[in-house]
Design an enzyme around this catalytic site. Structure first.
Site, PDB file in Angstrom:
ATOM      1  N   SER A  17     -13.275  82.940   5.388  1.00 61.07           N
ATOM      2  CA  SER A  17     -14.451  82.140   5.755  1.00 61.07           C
ATOM      3  C   SER A  17     -15.720  82.973   5.674  1.00 61.07           C
ATOM      4  CB  SER A  17     -14.274  81.577   7.163  1.00 61.07           C
ATOM      5  OG  SER A  17     -13.875  82.599   8.056  1.00 61.07           O
TER       6      SER A  17
ATOM      7  N   GLU B 213     -19.747  83.357   7.131  1.00 58.55           N
ATOM      8  CA  GLU B 213     -20.698  82.966   8.187  1.00 58.55           C
ATOM      9  C   GLU B 213     -22.129  83.000   7.653  1.00 58.55           C
ATOM     10  OE1 GLU B 213     -19.923  84.362  12.207  1.00 58.55           O
ATOM     11  OE2 GLU B 213     -22.045  84.925  12.356  1.00 58.55           O
TER      12      GLU B 213
ATOM     13  N   ASP C  17     -25.531  84.825  23.726  1.00 53.59           N
ATOM     14  CA  ASP C  17     -26.140  85.986  24.388  1.00 53.59           C
ATOM     15  C   ASP C  17     -27.060  85.517  25.501  1.00 53.59           C
ATOM     16  OD1 ASP C  17     -24.963  88.207  23.220  1.00 53.59           O
ATOM     17  OD2 ASP C  17     -26.103  87.873  21.382  1.00 53.59           O
TER      18      ASP C  17
ATOM     19  N   PHE D  95     -26.708  96.928  13.954  1.00 55.69           N
ATOM     20  CA  PHE D  95     -25.657  95.951  14.282  1.00 55.69           C
ATOM     21  C   PHE D  95     -24.619  96.587  15.213  1.00 55.69           C
ATOM     22  CE2 PHE D  95     -26.488  93.977   9.866  1.00 55.69           C
ATOM     23  CZ  PHE D  95     -27.381  93.057  10.388  1.00 55.69           C
TER      24      PHE D  95
ATOM     25  N   HIS E 154     -13.140  86.983   8.055  1.00 52.42           N
ATOM     26  CA  HIS E 154     -14.328  86.153   8.284  1.00 52.42           C
ATOM     27  C   HIS E 154     -15.526  87.053   7.952  1.00 52.42           C
ATOM     28  CE1 HIS E 154     -16.905  83.141  10.198  1.00 52.42           C
ATOM     29  NE2 HIS E 154     -17.474  84.105  10.907  1.00 52.42           N
TER      30      HIS E 154
HETATM   31  C1  LIG Z   1     -17.411  85.482  15.685  1.00 53.18           C
HETATM   32  C2  LIG Z   1     -18.656  85.509  16.554  1.00 53.18           C
HETATM   33  C3  LIG Z   1     -19.648  84.559  16.344  1.00 53.18           C
HETATM   34  C4  LIG Z   1     -20.806  84.554  17.137  1.00 53.18           C
HETATM   35  N1  LIG Z   1     -21.767  83.595  16.908  1.00 53.18           N
HETATM   36  C5  LIG Z   1     -22.862  83.536  17.704  1.00 53.18           C
HETATM   37  C6  LIG Z   1     -23.841  82.499  17.553  1.00 53.18           C
HETATM   38  O1  LIG Z   1     -23.737  81.639  16.680  1.00 53.18           O
HETATM   39  N2  LIG Z   1     -24.904  82.483  18.398  1.00 53.18           N
HETATM   40  C7  LIG Z   1     -25.051  83.406  19.397  1.00 53.18           C
HETATM   41  O2  LIG Z   1     -26.033  83.330  20.154  1.00 53.18           O
HETATM   42  N3  LIG Z   1     -24.141  84.408  19.561  1.00 53.18           N
HETATM   43  C8  LIG Z   1     -23.053  84.485  18.748  1.00 53.18           C
HETATM   44  N4  LIG Z   1     -22.115  85.480  18.933  1.00 53.18           N
HETATM   45  C9  LIG Z   1     -22.351  86.490  19.973  1.00 53.18           C
HETATM   46  C10 LIG Z   1     -21.825  86.012  21.333  1.00 53.18           C
HETATM   47  O3  LIG Z   1     -22.520  84.847  21.721  1.00 53.18           O
HETATM   48  C11 LIG Z   1     -22.067  87.128  22.340  1.00 53.18           C
HETATM   49  O4  LIG Z   1     -21.214  88.209  22.079  1.00 53.18           O
HETATM   50  C12 LIG Z   1     -22.026  86.696  23.799  1.00 53.18           C
HETATM   51  O5  LIG Z   1     -22.614  87.716  24.582  1.00 53.18           O
HETATM   52  C13 LIG Z   1     -20.628  86.422  24.341  1.00 53.18           C
HETATM   53  O6  LIG Z   1     -20.134  85.222  23.898  1.00 53.18           O
HETATM   54  P1  LIG Z   1     -18.575  84.862  24.153  1.00 53.18           P
HETATM   55  O7  LIG Z   1     -18.392  83.490  23.677  1.00 53.18           O
HETATM   56  O8  LIG Z   1     -17.727  85.932  23.607  1.00 53.18           O
HETATM   57  O9  LIG Z   1     -18.581  84.916  25.751  1.00 53.18           O
HETATM   58  P2  LIG Z   1     -17.422  84.990  26.832  1.00 53.18           P
HETATM   59  O10 LIG Z   1     -16.073  84.895  26.246  1.00 53.18           O
HETATM   60  O11 LIG Z   1     -17.817  84.023  27.890  1.00 53.18           O
HETATM   61  O12 LIG Z   1     -17.577  86.477  27.390  1.00 53.18           O
HETATM   62  C14 LIG Z   1     -18.864  86.991  27.711  1.00 53.18           C
HETATM   63  C15 LIG Z   1     -18.715  88.149  28.666  1.00 53.18           C
HETATM   64  O13 LIG Z   1     -18.367  87.666  29.962  1.00 53.18           O
HETATM   65  C16 LIG Z   1     -17.132  88.212  30.393  1.00 53.18           C
HETATM   66  N5  LIG Z   1     -16.427  87.127  31.083  1.00 53.18           N
HETATM   67  C17 LIG Z   1     -15.838  86.038  30.544  1.00 53.18           C
HETATM   68  N6  LIG Z   1     -15.326  85.243  31.511  1.00 53.18           N
HETATM   69  C18 LIG Z   1     -15.615  85.838  32.690  1.00 53.18           C
HETATM   70  C19 LIG Z   1     -15.382  85.520  34.042  1.00 53.18           C
HETATM   71  N7  LIG Z   1     -14.715  84.396  34.400  1.00 53.18           N
HETATM   72  N8  LIG Z   1     -15.841  86.360  34.998  1.00 53.18           N
HETATM   73  C20 LIG Z   1     -16.506  87.494  34.676  1.00 53.18           C
HETATM   74  N9  LIG Z   1     -16.754  87.863  33.394  1.00 53.18           N
HETATM   75  C21 LIG Z   1     -16.326  87.044  32.427  1.00 53.18           C
HETATM   76  C22 LIG Z   1     -16.438  88.700  29.127  1.00 53.18           C
HETATM   77  O14 LIG Z   1     -15.529  89.757  29.404  1.00 53.18           O
HETATM   78  C23 LIG Z   1     -17.640  89.158  28.305  1.00 53.18           C
HETATM   79  O15 LIG Z   1     -18.070  90.440  28.729  1.00 53.18           O
HETATM   80  C24 LIG Z   1     -20.966  85.533  18.149  1.00 53.18           C
HETATM   81  C25 LIG Z   1     -19.962  86.506  18.342  1.00 53.18           C
HETATM   82  C26 LIG Z   1     -18.823  86.497  17.564  1.00 53.18           C
HETATM   83  C27 LIG Z   1     -17.775  87.546  17.778  1.00 53.18           C
END
Ligand SMILES: Cc1cc2nc3c(=O)[nH]c(=O)nc-3n(C[C@H](O)[C@H](O)[C@H](O)COP(=O)(O)OP(=O)(O)OC[C@H]3O[C@@H](n4cnc5c(N)ncnc54)[C@H](O)[C@@H]3O)c2cc1C
Length: 285
Positions: A8, A10, A102, A212, A262
């Site tokens: 895929s 991105e 983020d 990055f 990806h």
């Molecule tokens: C493949 C990929 C695509 C991405 N695409 C985008 C995008 O389109 N737009 C964008 O803005 N960002 C994007 N990101 C970045 C991502 O949004 C950031 O890394 C963000 O900070 C975390 O998102 P997450 O969904 O991994 O969060 P989560 O899985 O919620 O985790 C975030 C943090 O919180 C912690 N955490 C999770 N659950 C709990 C809990 N219950 N209690 C305490 N801590 C917890 C985790 O350990 C981690 O440190 C992408 C990242 C990846 C790997």
């Protein structure tokens, strides 16, 4: 080398008129090698959702390849997320990359503001409201998410996303294959069987690669950093070196069981297509 099952690309919604003008050509060039899907990022804090939608429509119009929106929940409400999901469903979307996103730079706590705090809550909400209508991909961090307390806590949080209903995961970029294999070993021990597809960032510049890696906490091996620094004023040599490094990384990953790749294209076709050719991936018409 086993045939990868998921390949895929991105894209991000272009932010300038020049980027907008260039994108259809980039999409066409990338689509020619028949990826499984294009994913389209979503601005932090839910910004630029129109850009995500317009880029999604552009992919479908120019190629017919599956288009997969990223959806971030930080700072959002259930009502707002529900409206976006409905819109995507009506547009024929079958898969979503579900993310927290983020945090705003001003955030005082690691928990996101708004009605969703972490990505597992978004995954659960999608399942609750749409059942199995969408395939759900989540983010995985072989080298740990930079805000996590420790690798164990971060892995437990990944496990929560899988328990909430994720079908697959895409990793953060990394240049150290062992970090991925260690993550997969932990998945096996935890009984997690969903495909975890490595996120691959082509190397095209010393400054960008450093930036990055620093921003997402990825380890750039010292020897690679030193070689990129040395080659930074010789673009063709740097591109060749970067291509060799990332080709070897991908070969190692695929040879040892990674279910696909990806590619973070940064809206450029050439670096990803050079890698694709070097790896001898799916042959084009
Ligand atoms: C493949 C990929 C695509 C991405 N695409 C985008 C995008 O389109 N737009 C964008 O803005 N960002 C994007 N990101 C970045 C991502 O949004 C950031 O890394 C963000 O900070 C975390 O998102 P997450 O969904 O991994 O969060 P989560 O899985 O919620 O985790 C975030 C943090 O919180 C912690 N955490 C999770 N659950 C709990 C809990 N219950 N209690 C305490 N801590 C917890 C985790 O350990 C981690 O440190 C992408 C990242 C990846 C790997």
């Amino acid at each position: 080398m086993a045939l990868p099952t998921s390949l895929s690309f991105e894209l991000f919604p272009p932010r300038t008129p020049a980027g907008t003008a260039k994108l259809p050509g980039v999409i066409r060039q990338l689509a020619a090698v028949e990826p499984d899907y294009f994913s389209i990022t979503h601005g932090a804090c839910g910004s630029d959702q129109e850009g995500t939608y317009e880029t999604l429509v552009a992919v479908v119009e120019h190629t017919g390849v599956e288009a997969v929106p990223h959806l971030t929940c930080v700072g959002s409400t259930r009502e707002h997320i529900a409206a976006q999901l409905d819109r995507y469903r009506q547009a024929g979307v079958k898969r979503i990359v579900a993310l927290r996103g983020d945090l705003p730079a001003t955030a005082m706590s690691p928990a996101a503001p708004g009605e969703f705090h972490y990505a597992n809550e978004l995954v659960a909400f999608i399942r609750e409201t749409h059942g199995d209508a969408f395939k759900i991909e989540v983010a995985a961090y072989p080298e740990m998410h930079p805000q996590a307390l420790c690798p164990g806590a971060d892995f437990d949080n990944f496990r929560n996303k899988v328990a909430a209903g994720a079908d697959g995961a895409l990793t953060q970029l990394f240049y150290n294959a062992d970090a991925y294999f260690d993550f997969m070993d932990r998945c096996t021990r935890a009984g997690i069987g969903i495909p975890v597809v490595p996120g691959i960032m082509p190397i095209t510049s010393y400054a960008n690669t450093l930036r990055f890696c620093t921003s997402c906490g990825a380890d750039l091996p010292r020897w690679v950093r030193l070689r990129l620094e040395q080659l930074q004023d010789d673009t063709p040599a740097l591109l060749d070196f970067g291509l060799d490094v990332v080709t070897r990384l991908c070969e190692t990953l695929l040879r040892n069981g990674a279910p696909g790749l990806h590619f973070y294209t940064i809206n450029q076709a050439a670096p990803t297509l050079r890698l694709w050719q070097n790896l001898g991936l799916r042959v084009t018409a």
